[in-house]
Design an enzyme around this catalytic site. Structure first.
Site, PDB file in Angstrom:
ATOM      1  N   GLU A  72     100.856  11.835  -0.069  1.00 43.85           N
ATOM      2  CA  GLU A  72     102.074  11.389   0.624  1.00 43.85           C
ATOM      3  C   GLU A  72     101.640  10.270   1.581  1.00 43.85           C
ATOM      4  O   GLU A  72     102.058   9.133   1.454  1.00 43.85           O
ATOM      5  CB  GLU A  72     102.708  12.563   1.386  1.00 43.85           C
ATOM      6  CG  GLU A  72     103.999  12.205   2.139  1.00 43.85           C
ATOM      7  CD  GLU A  72     104.448  13.306   3.109  1.00 43.85           C
ATOM      8  OE1 GLU A  72     103.610  14.147   3.516  1.00 43.85           O
ATOM      9  OE2 GLU A  72     105.641  13.317   3.481  1.00 43.85           O
ATOM     10  N   HIS A 124      99.861  19.759   0.393  1.00 44.68           N
ATOM     11  CA  HIS A 124     100.409  18.412   0.529  1.00 44.68           C
ATOM     12  C   HIS A 124      99.260  17.409   0.354  1.00 44.68           C
ATOM     13  O   HIS A 124      98.234  17.514   1.034  1.00 44.68           O
ATOM     14  CB  HIS A 124     100.999  18.205   1.917  1.00 44.68           C
ATOM     15  CG  HIS A 124     102.330  18.855   2.153  1.00 44.68           C
ATOM     16  ND1 HIS A 124     102.557  20.183   1.967  1.00 44.68           N
ATOM     17  CD2 HIS A 124     103.501  18.331   2.603  1.00 44.68           C
ATOM     18  CE1 HIS A 124     103.819  20.454   2.274  1.00 44.68           C
ATOM     19  NE2 HIS A 124     104.416  19.348   2.666  1.00 44.68           N
ATOM     20  N   ASP A 178     112.209  18.952   0.893  1.00 41.17           N
ATOM     21  CA  ASP A 178     111.233  18.905   1.984  1.00 41.17           C
ATOM     22  C   ASP A 178     111.834  19.427   3.310  1.00 41.17           C
ATOM     23  O   ASP A 178     111.599  20.586   3.663  1.00 41.17           O
ATOM     24  CB  ASP A 178     110.703  17.468   2.139  1.00 41.17           C
ATOM     25  CG  ASP A 178     109.285  17.387   2.654  1.00 41.17           C
ATOM     26  OD1 ASP A 178     108.615  18.432   2.778  1.00 41.17           O
ATOM     27  OD2 ASP A 178     108.812  16.266   2.919  1.00 41.17           O
ATOM     28  N   ASP A 179     112.545  18.584   4.028  1.00 39.12           N
ATOM     29  CA  ASP A 179     113.152  18.945   5.329  1.00 39.12           C
ATOM     30  C   ASP A 179     114.551  18.320   5.351  1.00 39.12           C
ATOM     31  O   ASP A 179     114.770  17.287   6.025  1.00 39.12           O
ATOM     32  CB  ASP A 179     112.312  18.368   6.486  1.00 39.12           C
ATOM     33  CG  ASP A 179     110.835  18.710   6.345  1.00 39.12           C
ATOM     34  OD1 ASP A 179     110.452  19.838   6.673  1.00 39.12           O
ATOM     35  OD2 ASP A 179     110.062  17.834   5.885  1.00 39.12           O
TER      36      ASP A 179
HETATM   37  N1  ADE Z   1     105.811  19.271   7.329  1.00 37.08           N
HETATM   38  C1  ADE Z   1     107.121  19.173   7.154  1.00 37.08           C
HETATM   39  N2  ADE Z   1     107.420  18.141   6.350  1.00 37.08           N
HETATM   40  C2  ADE Z   1     106.247  17.563   6.013  1.00 37.08           C
HETATM   41  C3  ADE Z   1     105.887  16.457   5.215  1.00 37.08           C
HETATM   42  N3  ADE Z   1     106.791  15.709   4.578  1.00 37.08           N
HETATM   43  N4  ADE Z   1     104.575  16.163   5.105  1.00 37.08           N
HETATM   44  C4  ADE Z   1     103.666  16.898   5.733  1.00 37.08           C
HETATM   45  N5  ADE Z   1     103.955  17.942   6.497  1.00 37.08           N
HETATM   46  C5  ADE Z   1     105.234  18.278   6.639  1.00 37.08           C
HETATM   47 ZN    ZN Z   2     106.507  19.047   2.805  1.00 36.23          ZN
END
Ligand code: ADE
Ligand code: ZN
Length: 330
Positions: free
Chosen positions: A195, A192, A273-274
């Site tokens: 961001e 990552h 992502d989530d």
């Molecule tokens: N862990 C879960 N989602 C994340 C995200 N968007 N950025 C960094 N770590 C994460």
């Molecule tokens: Zn992520």
């Protein structure tokens, strides 16, 4: 074929972050745990900002205590992905949450997750691979323990190594040793970056960790020389637009840089992502992108091919998934 019916390839999905809130509430109830504080009045995950999101995320993982919990989680998550048309998915897995980086425990978690993935392959036609993931704000010592778990389980299911967590904690070079261990074990690498950090964060991840993919990477747009370099080198960005908008990295879908990055020939891919944290699904990502940028199915077909080319899987698997993408082109 409508955009929604297109087969999809997802490269950036955190397994715990994909847990439906009802699933986590069910586990909490079974275990007599009180985690009501992480939900809003409608039962959705509730958080104020990214750093609070990380805390809520970690609180939700407290309910996941056994390999069988992860087996159930994997099936629940893959069911949602398959319902969105995903045929191939890669998920981030953290030995930090699966047995506290104890190697014996980690092997049991991987076994359980893999069994669920095999079942999902048979029942839902979706293929899963795992990327062992360092949690950056847990620090470099824990990252090395995580890398050891990754090295010991590297194979045809655990195919990658990555880093998530607070991008503003520490520097990529602090994690270089862990990434070197993973690379030497034949694992493919992603991290990552870009961001919460700017272009320099992406440059550092590429130079110090030698990753071939970047999770997010979208803040490259602040430095067009970097954008050109990403395009030239063929670095793949695992872009998660709905996540960026929900967390406030960009204010609206039309303001998201994915279309400009795509226009500038950066290898962009699309992931969730989530998803329940951000009220999204792969089908929703496709719909919102089509609406915001007037993307037609040709763009999405190209993105699916880019994703498959960049997937951390063996060549037989890639060929099988390619056949399914091509069948949808007919
Ligand atoms: N862990 C879960 N989602 C994340 C995200 N968007 N950025 C960094 N770590 C994460
Ligand atoms: Zn992520």
């Amino acid at each position: 074929m409508t955009i929604n019916a297109l087969p999809k390839v997802e490269l950036h999905l955190h397994l715990e972050g994909a847990a439906p809130p009802g699933f986590i509430r069910g586990l909490a109830k079974e275990k007599h745990m009180d985690i009501a504080g992480i939900f809003d009045e409608r039962g959705h995950y509730a958080y104020k900002d990214f750093w609070h999101f990380l805390k809520v995320y970690e609180a939700a993982t407290e309910t996941l205590k056994t390999p069988m919990d992860y087996h159930r989680l994997t099936l629940a998550v893959l069911e949602e992905s398959a319902a969105s048309g995903v045929i191939y998915s890669e998920t981030f897995l953290s030995p930090d949450f699966c047995g506290g980086r104890d190697l014996g425990a980690w092997r049991e978690y991987v076994h359980a997750i893999r069994e669920a993935a095999d079942q999902a392959q048979r029942d839902m036609g979706i293929t899963l691979r795992g990327i062992v993931t360092v949690i950056r704000h847990f620090g470099p010592d824990k990252a090395r323990e995580t890398a050891r778990c990754a090295v010991e389980t590297a194979g045809d299911f655990i195919t990658g190594f990555g880093m998530a967590g607070d991008e503003l904690a520490g520097k990529p070079k602090h994690f270089a040793y862990a990434f070197d261990m993973a690379r030497e074990a034949g694992l493919r690498l992603t991290a990552h970056a870009g961001e919460w950090g700017g272009p320099q964060s992406i440059r550092d991840a590429l130079a110090d960790l030698k990753v071939e993919r970047i999770g997010h990477g979208v803040r490259a747009i602040e430095d067009l020389a970097l954008v050109d370099e990403l395009a030239e080198k063929g670095v793949v960005l695992e872009v998660c637009p709905g996540s960026n908008i929900a967390l406030g990295v960009f204010p609206a879908w039309r303001k998201h840089p994915i279309a400009e990055l795509f226009r500038r020939e950066v290898k962009v891919t699309v992931s969730t992502d989530d998803p329940p944290f951000f009220h999204t699904t792969m089908a929703n990502e496709y719909d919102r992108l089509a609406e915001a940028f007037e993307w037609d199915d040709g763009v999405f077909r190209k993105i699916a091919r880019t994703s498959l080319d960049a997937a951390f899987c063996d060549e037989d698997t890639r060929a099988q998934i390619l056949k399914r993408l091509e069948a949808a082109d007919a």
